[in-house]
Design an enzyme around this catalytic site. Structure first.
Site, PDB file in Angstrom:
ATOM      1  N   ASN A  59       0.807  -1.214   0.000  1.00  0.00           N
ATOM      2  CA  ASN A  59       0.000   0.000   0.000  1.00  0.00           C
ATOM      3  C   ASN A  59       0.844   1.269   0.000  1.00  0.00           C
ATOM      4  O   ASN A  59       1.961   1.242  -0.496  1.00  0.00           O
ATOM      5  CB  ASN A  59      -1.073  -0.033   1.077  1.00  0.00           C
ATOM      6  CG  ASN A  59      -2.404   0.365   0.480  1.00  0.00           C
ATOM      7  OD1 ASN A  59      -2.558   1.508   0.055  1.00  0.00           O
ATOM      8  ND2 ASN A  59      -3.322  -0.586   0.348  1.00  0.00           N
ATOM      9  N   HIS A  79       2.547   3.256   1.978  1.00  0.00           N
ATOM     10  CA  HIS A  79       3.910   3.314   2.515  1.00  0.00           C
ATOM     11  C   HIS A  79       4.874   2.547   1.623  1.00  0.00           C
ATOM     12  O   HIS A  79       6.017   2.982   1.400  1.00  0.00           O
ATOM     13  CB  HIS A  79       3.935   2.756   3.945  1.00  0.00           C
ATOM     14  CG  HIS A  79       5.212   3.002   4.668  1.00  0.00           C
ATOM     15  ND1 HIS A  79       6.202   2.062   4.756  1.00  0.00           N
ATOM     16  CD2 HIS A  79       5.682   4.118   5.307  1.00  0.00           C
ATOM     17  CE1 HIS A  79       7.213   2.565   5.452  1.00  0.00           C
ATOM     18  NE2 HIS A  79       6.934   3.799   5.791  1.00  0.00           N
ATOM     19  N   CYS A  80       4.423   1.420   1.104  1.00  0.00           N
ATOM     20  CA  CYS A  80       5.313   0.554   0.295  1.00  0.00           C
ATOM     21  C   CYS A  80       5.737   1.207  -1.023  1.00  0.00           C
ATOM     22  O   CYS A  80       6.754   0.819  -1.598  1.00  0.00           O
ATOM     23  CB  CYS A  80       4.613  -0.755  -0.053  1.00  0.00           C
ATOM     24  SG  CYS A  80       3.857  -1.613   1.309  1.00  0.00           S
ATOM     25  N   ILE A  81       4.956   2.151  -1.522  1.00  0.00           N
ATOM     26  CA  ILE A  81       5.277   2.726  -2.844  1.00  0.00           C
ATOM     27  C   ILE A  81       5.985   4.072  -2.735  1.00  0.00           C
ATOM     28  O   ILE A  81       6.179   4.752  -3.748  1.00  0.00           O
ATOM     29  CB  ILE A  81       4.003   2.859  -3.724  1.00  0.00           C
ATOM     30  CG1 ILE A  81       2.948   3.740  -3.059  1.00  0.00           C
ATOM     31  CG2 ILE A  81       3.437   1.471  -4.040  1.00  0.00           C
ATOM     32  CD1 ILE A  81       1.788   4.127  -3.970  1.00  0.00           C
TER      33      ILE A  81
END
Ligand code: KQY
Length: 370
Positions: free
Chosen positions: A352, A354-356
């Protein structure tokens, strides 16, 4: 750019906290057809919305492959710097450098990346383009880089409070696909030396069915020193209940590097989110990613937010708890505007907001324009 073979802590550098004021953010324009349904059409719109919000209060760099450059340039605001760079997928948190600071200068750490587990349980092959991104990004910003490609680590598997405490999960860092030849103590020694930390908090696990081997950034995050949010469910029939409870028990009995007790703020999870047959049909089979099956549970969590200088951007899933999550985070981040973005199209890819995203800390040269 210099490639350094010393260790950040020995040089006086440490990983700052994400709630600190910072310079900017790196993202990667989505393209991978077995990660993002329908040729990434919907994912690009969600990414563009997030980029639009972040770029209101900090510098934004977006990497786009040669084939996607025109589309990225067209879709994104003028203030965004679009940088042509090849990638295997679009998880900037995991493939961009982890930045460290000494208060005036920043440097990058170039960890080894093997697509979350390499040939043991990784999520795609090959991953060589992703593995080169950290160094290329440092080069593009003329930032010196620590060579730590011998150690497999993704940015989503660590959080720092900027005051000597780093948080991770046993499920991920001790998994067979990362650094299986190293003991937990040896891994902890490397984390402390490279992140400039004195204490590592080892949460036992993360979010149920999280294909990263349960990155910490989906289950728990610092909101200020000695304060964390923890993804939570009260449903004892949900396998997530035991997982969140084990983390809560651990955190309630832990202290940070400065000896402070940690206050845990529970952040409710959405009801289980599962992928539909139509969404599965929109994913290409490229002999890369493991195929998703209709009804499979996705690792949805509101903890996977991004803190920009002006906003906290929180994934939304069309769930009753969407607003509740925004309210809780608004109380914890009183100087920022907490904004929801509908993020199902990102969740289908396996992570989501944060991951991108990867933050770039402030440095004197950015303040002076040098
Ligand atoms: O950091 C993440 N959560 C990335 C997950 C990548 C999954 C690839 N489908």
């Amino acid at each position: 750019m210099k490639i350094l073979h010393t260790r950040p802590r020995d040089d006086g550098f440490h990983m700052p906290a994400e709630f600190d004021r910072h310079y900017g953010c790196i993202m990667i324009f989505p393209h991978r057809r077995d990660s993002w349904q329908n040729g990434a059409y919907a994912a690009r719109k969600a990414f563009a919305e997030i980029i639009g919000i972040i770029s209101r209060s900090e510098k934004m760099i977006v990497c786009a492959r040669y084939d996607d450059y025109d589309s990225a340039r067209f879709m994104l605001p003028e203030s965004v710097r679009v940088l042509e760079m090849e990638s295997d997928d679009s998880w900037a948190r995991d493939v961009a450098p982890t930045f460290v600071t000494n208060g005036s200068e920043i440097r990058g750490i170039d960890w080894g990346f093997n697509a979350w587990g390499g040939l043991t349980d990784g999520l795609y092959f090959p991953w060589d383009k992703d593995n080169k991104m950290a160094r290329k990004l440092c080069d593009s910003m003329d930032i010196d880089t620590y060579d730590k490609r011998s150690f497999i680590l993704e940015g989503g598997s660590i959080h720092s409070d900027g005051e000597g405490t780093v948080m991770t999960t046993e499920a991920c860092l001790l998994s067979k696909g990362r650094n299986p030849e190293m003991s937990r103590d040896e891994i902890e020694t490397e984390l402390k030396a490279y992140l400039g930390a004195e204490k590592v908090l080892w949460l036992p696990c993360g979010i149920y069915n999280d294909e990263t081997n349960e990155h910490v950034d989906n289950i728990c995050a610092f909101t200020s020193p000695a304060n964390v949010v923890l993804a939570w469910t009260d449903d004892r029939n949900d396998p997530q209940y035991e997982m969140s409870k084990r983390c809560l028990d651990y955190l309630e009995n832990a202290a940070d590097a400065k000896g402070r007790k940690i206050t845990v703020h529970k952040l409710p999870l959405p009801k289980p989110v599962t992928i539909t047959a139509e969404e599965c049909a929109g994913l290409d089979d490229m002999n890369g990613e493991p195929t998703r099956t209709p009804g499979e549970r996705l690792a949805a969590s509101y903890v996977n937010f991004y803190i920009s200088n002006g906003h906290v951007i929180v994934p939304q899933f069309g769930d009753d708890n969407d607003k509740h999550a925004i309210d809780i985070l608004s109380r914890l981040f009183s100087t920022r505007t907490v904004t929801g973005v509908y993020a199902r199209d990102i969740l289908i890819g396996g992570g989501n907001i944060h991951c991108i995203t990867q933050q770039i800390p402030m440095a004197d040269r950015f303040r002076t324009g040098g």
